[in-house]
Design an enzyme around this catalytic site. Structure first.
Site, PDB file in Angstrom:
ATOM      1  CB  CYS A 135      -1.727   0.083   1.489  1.00  0.00           C
ATOM      2  SG  CYS A 135      -1.862  -0.581   3.230  1.00  0.00           S
ATOM      3  CB  CYS A 138      -4.873  -1.480   1.956  1.00  0.00           C
ATOM      4  SG  CYS A 138      -4.188  -1.026   3.561  1.00  0.00           S
ATOM      5  CG  ASP A 139      -4.761  -2.074  -1.541  1.00  0.00           C
ATOM      6  OD1 ASP A 139      -5.565  -2.425  -1.777  1.00  0.00           O
ATOM      7  OD2 ASP A 139      -3.863  -0.901  -2.092  1.00  0.00           O
TER       8      ASP A 139
HETATM    9  P1  FAD Z   1      -7.971   9.747   7.125  1.00  0.00           P
HETATM   10  O1  FAD Z   1      -8.279   8.109   6.376  1.00  0.00           O
HETATM   11  O2  FAD Z   1      -6.710   9.739   6.166  1.00  0.00           O
HETATM   12  O3  FAD Z   1      -8.224  10.984   6.794  1.00  0.00           O
HETATM   13  C1  FAD Z   1      -8.327  12.024   7.532  1.00  0.00           C
HETATM   14  C2  FAD Z   1      -8.746  12.946   6.465  1.00  0.00           C
HETATM   15  O4  FAD Z   1      -8.785  14.272   7.197  1.00  0.00           O
HETATM   16  C3  FAD Z   1      -8.346  13.458   5.135  1.00  0.00           C
HETATM   17  O5  FAD Z   1     -10.217  13.358   4.832  1.00  0.00           O
HETATM   18  C4  FAD Z   1      -8.849  14.724   5.232  1.00  0.00           C
HETATM   19  O6  FAD Z   1      -8.463  15.566   4.006  1.00  0.00           O
HETATM   20  C5  FAD Z   1      -8.438  15.565   6.490  1.00  0.00           C
HETATM   21  N1  FAD Z   1      -8.280  16.790   7.025  1.00  0.00           N
HETATM   22  C6  FAD Z   1      -6.346  16.405   6.468  1.00  0.00           C
HETATM   23  N2  FAD Z   1      -6.525  17.618   6.979  1.00  0.00           N
HETATM   24  C7  FAD Z   1      -6.987  18.504   7.260  1.00  0.00           C
HETATM   25  C8  FAD Z   1      -7.894  19.629   7.818  1.00  0.00           C
HETATM   26  N3  FAD Z   1      -5.958  20.450   7.957  1.00  0.00           N
HETATM   27  N4  FAD Z   1      -8.526  19.912   7.983  1.00  0.00           N
HETATM   28  C9  FAD Z   1      -9.487  19.135   7.814  1.00  0.00           C
HETATM   29  N5  FAD Z   1      -9.786  17.562   8.017  1.00  0.00           N
HETATM   30  C10 FAD Z   1      -8.562  17.881   7.381  1.00  0.00           C
HETATM   31  N6  FAD Z   1      -7.228  -0.191   5.785  1.00  0.00           N
HETATM   32  C11 FAD Z   1      -7.962  -1.386   6.106  1.00  0.00           C
HETATM   33  O7  FAD Z   1      -8.070  -0.879   7.450  1.00  0.00           O
HETATM   34  N7  FAD Z   1      -8.170  -1.473   5.064  1.00  0.00           N
HETATM   35  C12 FAD Z   1      -8.035  -1.032   4.024  1.00  0.00           C
HETATM   36  O8  FAD Z   1      -8.696  -2.304   2.578  1.00  0.00           O
HETATM   37  C13 FAD Z   1      -7.317  -0.233   3.559  1.00  0.00           C
HETATM   38  N8  FAD Z   1      -7.155  -0.356   2.376  1.00  0.00           N
HETATM   39  C14 FAD Z   1      -6.540   0.806   1.545  1.00  0.00           C
HETATM   40  C15 FAD Z   1      -6.384   1.390   0.495  1.00  0.00           C
HETATM   41  C16 FAD Z   1      -5.384   2.574   0.059  1.00  0.00           C
HETATM   42  C17 FAD Z   1      -5.272   3.292  -1.575  1.00  0.00           C
HETATM   43  C18 FAD Z   1      -5.051   3.152   0.823  1.00  0.00           C
HETATM   44  C19 FAD Z   1      -3.931   4.685   0.758  1.00  0.00           C
HETATM   45  C20 FAD Z   1      -5.185   3.479   2.782  1.00  0.00           C
HETATM   46  C21 FAD Z   1      -5.625   1.922   2.818  1.00  0.00           C
HETATM   47  N9  FAD Z   1      -6.238   1.692   4.399  1.00  0.00           N
HETATM   48  C22 FAD Z   1      -7.286   0.706   4.312  1.00  0.00           C
HETATM   49  C23 FAD Z   1      -5.778   2.332   4.932  1.00  0.00           C
HETATM   50  C24 FAD Z   1      -6.918   2.756   5.675  1.00  0.00           C
HETATM   51  O9  FAD Z   1      -7.440   3.688   4.536  1.00  0.00           O
HETATM   52  C25 FAD Z   1      -6.131   4.170   7.100  1.00  0.00           C
HETATM   53  O10 FAD Z   1      -5.856   3.263   7.553  1.00  0.00           O
HETATM   54  C26 FAD Z   1      -7.213   5.170   7.191  1.00  0.00           C
HETATM   55  O11 FAD Z   1      -8.398   5.420   6.144  1.00  0.00           O
HETATM   56  C27 FAD Z   1      -6.707   6.062   8.347  1.00  0.00           C
HETATM   57  O12 FAD Z   1      -8.103   6.545   8.805  1.00  0.00           O
HETATM   58  P2  FAD Z   1      -7.891   8.274   9.313  1.00  0.00           P
HETATM   59  O13 FAD Z   1      -8.918   8.737  10.139  1.00  0.00           O
HETATM   60  O14 FAD Z   1      -6.557   8.105  10.708  1.00  0.00           O
HETATM   61  O15 FAD Z   1      -7.472   9.331   8.421  1.00  0.00           O
END
Ligand code: FAD
Ligand code: NDP
Length: 310
Positions: A135, A138-139
């Site tokens: 990302c 992000c980084d």
């Molecule tokens: P996610 O964070 O992906 O969370 C989804 C959750 O749902 C997970 O815990 C997963 O285990 C759970 N899940 C999945 N399937 C199921 C199921 N069947 N039953 C129950 N639970 C389930 N964004 C920023 O704004 N700033 C940053 O600095 C930044 N740094 C990042 C660094 C890294 C290494 C990565 C990988 C991403 C980064 N991002 C950053 C992006 C950000 O993390 C994502 O955009 C954000 O977390 C997405 O949020 P979400 O709630 O959609 O899903």
């Protein structure tokens, strides 16, 4: 029977939970048990510094997610540490299956996120997050990428966008495309081609990441000639696509060609009435914590409106 079940515990799921709990919907959240290989709390639990979430100049990813979880619980969310195995959305009430039990609900918010694809190159495990990232937004601004030569792998819109973004910090960006052309839209390709700081190498694949405790180089191969060489780099960014976590839906909600849940523009409504999607599972463009939180809020408000209209 639940009013609202939320599946997923990243910024989208927790923001939805906070809004829904404050609206007295008594949400039940399934936070996942290493679902998709990610801990409860989502993708931010896999990173260190987060410097672009408003209100926090600087916070560790896991701490930000712990705070969101605490706030969800404080507002009245009930959290179950299980992964949802399947759902039945064929008729109301909808059914959610997790931990060997069946749960029934009037509305559902899917906030299961997406997982960035990795390449599993030799050296990748050792150097992940020590100079390798999936990302750039992000980084990319982290101090150890400043004024370095950075490599980006991929040929789609993400690769084009991330390469351009990284030019703000890097001395030079080398974009490695495995074929003779990019898949990215023409306008994005043009932007890359004309950028003085981006060098594109076509027909090039990575074969090993070099460095002990930080990335120092990348062994690459030209697929036409077979010639191998080493690029001296200070950072490596993968932009080879994401996999949205939608398998458990078994096709009951409409998805696009990349597997992302389709939502009606300007809302979080899916193809199934009363089922809403928020965060990265429905967003292949922005993919940020704050945009996920934003759509999580929208999903809770959409669910609340749906229930009151019923
Ligand atoms: P996610 O964070 O992906 O969370 C989804 C959750 O749902 C997970 O815990 C997963 O285990 C759970 N899940 C999945 N399937 C199921 C199921 N069947 N039953 C129950 N639970 C389930 N964004 C920023 O704004 N700033 C940053 O600095 C930044 N740094 C990042 C660094 C890294 C290494 C990565 C990988 C991403 C980064 N991002 C950053 C992006 C950000 O993390 C994502 O955009 C954000 O977390 C997405 O949020 P979400 O709630 O959609 O899903
Ligand atoms: P894509 O699936 O579109 O592209 C992935 C790229 O990575 C392809 O060029 C692919 O090569 C390459 N690739 C895949 N695996 C490997 C590998 N193992 N080694 C080397 N290269 C590899 O993903 P994106 O994330 O770029 O885009 C996903 C969707 O999001 C698209 O619809 C895109 O248009 C959209 N998007 C839009 C943006 C915008 O409009 N601003 C920004 C970002 C994304 P190959 O072409 O050979 O298959």
């Amino acid at each position: 029977m639940e009013q609202l079940i939320i599946i997923g515990s990243g910024p989208a799921g927790h923001t939805a939970a906070i809004y829904a709990a404050r609206a007295n919907l008594k949400p039940l959240m399934f936070e996942g048990l290493l679902a998709g290989g990610v801990a409860a709390g989502g993708q931010l639990t896999t990173t260190t510094d987060v410097e672009n979430y408003p209100g926090f100049e600087h916070i560790q990813g896991p701490e930000l997610m712990e705070r969101m979880r605490r706030q969800s619980v404080h507002c009245g969310t009930r959290i179950v540490t299980e992964t949802v195995d399947k759902v039945d959305l064929s008729k109301q009430p909808y059914k959610v299956f997790a931990g060997g039990k069946e749960f029934q609900t009037k509305t559902l918010i899917i906030a299961t996120g997406a997982t960035a694809k990795r390449m599993n190159l030799p050296g990748e495990e050792r150097l992940w997050q020590k100079g390798i990232s999936a990302c750039a937004v992000c980084d990319g601004a982290l101090p150890f990428f400043r004024n370095k030569v950075l490599a980006v792998i991929g040929g789609g819109d993400s690769a084009a966008e991330e390469s351009t973004f990284l030019t703000k910090f890097a001395s030079k960006v080398v974009l490695l495309v495995r074929r003779g052309e990019m898949r990215a839209s023409k306008v994005m390709q043009e932007r890359v081609r004309h950028h003085p700081k981006i060098e594109t190498q076509f027909y090039t694949v990575a074969i090993e990441v070099l460095g002990e405790d930080k990335v120092t180089g990348l062994k690459i191969q030209n697929t036409k000639t077979g010639a191998q060489s080493t690029l001296d780099i200070g950072g490596l960014f993968y932009a080879i696509g994401h996999v949205p976590n939608t398998e458990f839906l078994a096709g009951q909600v409409e998805v696009d060609t990349n597997g992302y849940i389709k939502t009606q523009p300007g809302t979080t409504k899916t193809s199934v009435p009363g089922v809403f999607a928020a965060g990265d599972v429905q967003d292949k463009v922005y993919r940020q914590a704050v945009t996920s939180a934003g759509t999580g809020c929208m999903a809770a408000l959409d669910a609340e409106r749906y229930l009151s209209e019923k």
